[in-house]
Design a protein around this motif. Structure first.
Motif, short mmCIF file in Angstrom:
data_model
loop_
_atom_site.label_atom_id
_atom_site.label_comp_id
_atom_site.label_asym_id
_atom_site.label_seq_id
_atom_site.Cartn_x
_atom_site.Cartn_y
_atom_site.Cartn_z
N LEU A 102 0.83 -1.11 0.11
CA LEU A 102 -0.11 -0.08 0.05
C LEU A 102 0.95 1.19 -0.23
N TYR A 103 2.26 1.06 0.01
CA TYR A 103 2.95 2.03 -0.08
C TYR A 103 2.65 3.07 -1.45
N ASN A 104 2.51 4.25 -1.63
CA ASN A 104 2.01 5.14 -2.48
C ASN A 104 1.07 4.84 -3.37
N VAL A 105 0.23 4.12 -2.55
CA VAL A 105 -1.13 3.70 -3.36
C VAL A 105 -2.68 4.18 -2.61
N SER A 106 -3.41 4.77 -3.58
CA SER A 106 -4.70 4.86 -3.00
C SER A 106 -5.41 3.77 -2.60
N PHE A 107 -6.30 3.81 -1.48
CA PHE A 107 -6.98 2.39 -1.06
C PHE A 107 -8.15 2.81 -0.29
N GLU A 108 -9.10 2.29 -0.22
CA GLU A 108 -10.42 2.45 0.56
C GLU A 108 -10.88 1.48 1.48
N ILE A 109 -11.28 1.73 2.73
CA ILE A 109 -11.61 0.54 3.86
C ILE A 109 -13.06 1.38 4.17
N GLN A 110 -14.16 0.83 4.42
CA GLN A 110 -15.35 1.10 4.91
C GLN A 110 -15.63 2.55 4.32
N ASN A 111 -15.61 2.74 3.05
CA ASN A 111 -15.97 3.92 2.08
C ASN A 111 -15.11 5.23 2.68
N ILE A 112 -13.69 4.95 3.33
CA ILE A 112 -13.11 6.05 3.72
C ILE A 112 -11.84 6.01 2.71
N GLN A 113 -11.28 6.90 2.01
CA GLN A 113 -10.33 7.11 1.07
C GLN A 113 -8.89 7.36 1.87
N PHE A 114 -8.10 6.56 1.68
CA PHE A 114 -6.63 6.59 1.91
C PHE A 114 -5.59 6.96 1.18
N PHE A 115 -4.42 7.25 1.58
CA PHE A 115 -3.34 7.18 0.64
C PHE A 115 -2.16 6.58 1.50
N GLY A 116 -1.51 5.69 0.82
CA GLY A 116 -0.52 5.07 1.80
C GLY A 116 0.85 5.96 1.33
N THR A 117 1.61 6.37 2.38
CA THR A 117 2.60 7.24 2.04
C THR A 117 3.95 6.55 2.09
N VAL A 118 4.30 6.24 3.36
CA VAL A 118 5.72 5.69 3.75
C VAL A 118 5.43 4.56 4.93
N HIS A 119 6.51 3.78 4.93
CA HIS A 119 6.98 2.97 6.17
C HIS A 119 6.75 3.70 7.37
#
Length: 162
Positions: A102-119
């Motif tokens: 999920l590093y540098n990836v947009s993802f969604e959990i329970q209709n909430i948008q996230f962007f994985g940034t760094v370790h």
């Protein structure tokens, strides 16, 4: 879009910023609050958490930690059963996904948008909180820092990651 079954095992906040990774801070986790639901605020963080404030470009509105990694670290360090993954001071304990994916990836959990940034690298305080070797046991698998890109309510339990 691919869907992956995941489980949220824990949601944690710490209202006060008491640990800086140096000195003799109390690392017992007594200041950590467990939640079954949490309000996530876009560009800010988890309501009630010490780091929640408007910061649109911040790379760590929220932190995720793998239950599978915790199980391995706990076994490696032979930790007592009463010590749980919340001691790592990560906000969300999740299973079913390799957080490195999920590093540098947009993802969604329970209709909430996230962007994985760094370790989310483990600090020296891990050795004091968990014992000698903890930081090394968590090296390169300390979790994921992420931005919260939409507001919503995150719930404990089974769900999907998109």
């Amino acid at each position: 879009m691919n869907r992956y079954p995941v489980e949220i095992h824990g949601i944690y906040i710490a209202p006060d910023h008491k640990v800086f990774g140096k000195g003799e801070e109390d690392l017992s986790g007594q200041d950590i609050e467990s939640k079954t639901t949490a309000k996530l605020i876009a560009d800010s963080g988890i309501e009630g958490d010490r780091f929640c404030r408007p910061r649109p470009d911040y790379n760590g509105h929220i932190t995720f930690f793998s239950q599978e990694v915790w199980d391995d670290v706990s076994k490696t360090l032979d930790l007592p059963q009463n010590i749980g993954p919340e001691i790592t001071r990560r906000n969300i304990i999740i299973s079913g996904v390799d957080l490195k994916e999920l590093y540098n990836v947009s993802f969604e959990i329970q209709n909430i948008q996230f962007f994985g940034t760094v370790h989310c690298a483990p600090c020296l305080a891990m050795n004091r909180a968990l014992g000698p070797g903890a930081r090394a046991a968590m090296r390169s698998r300390g979790g994921l820092r992420a931005q919260i890109n939409s507001s919503g309510i995150l719930n404990h339990g089974s769900c999907e990651l998109l």
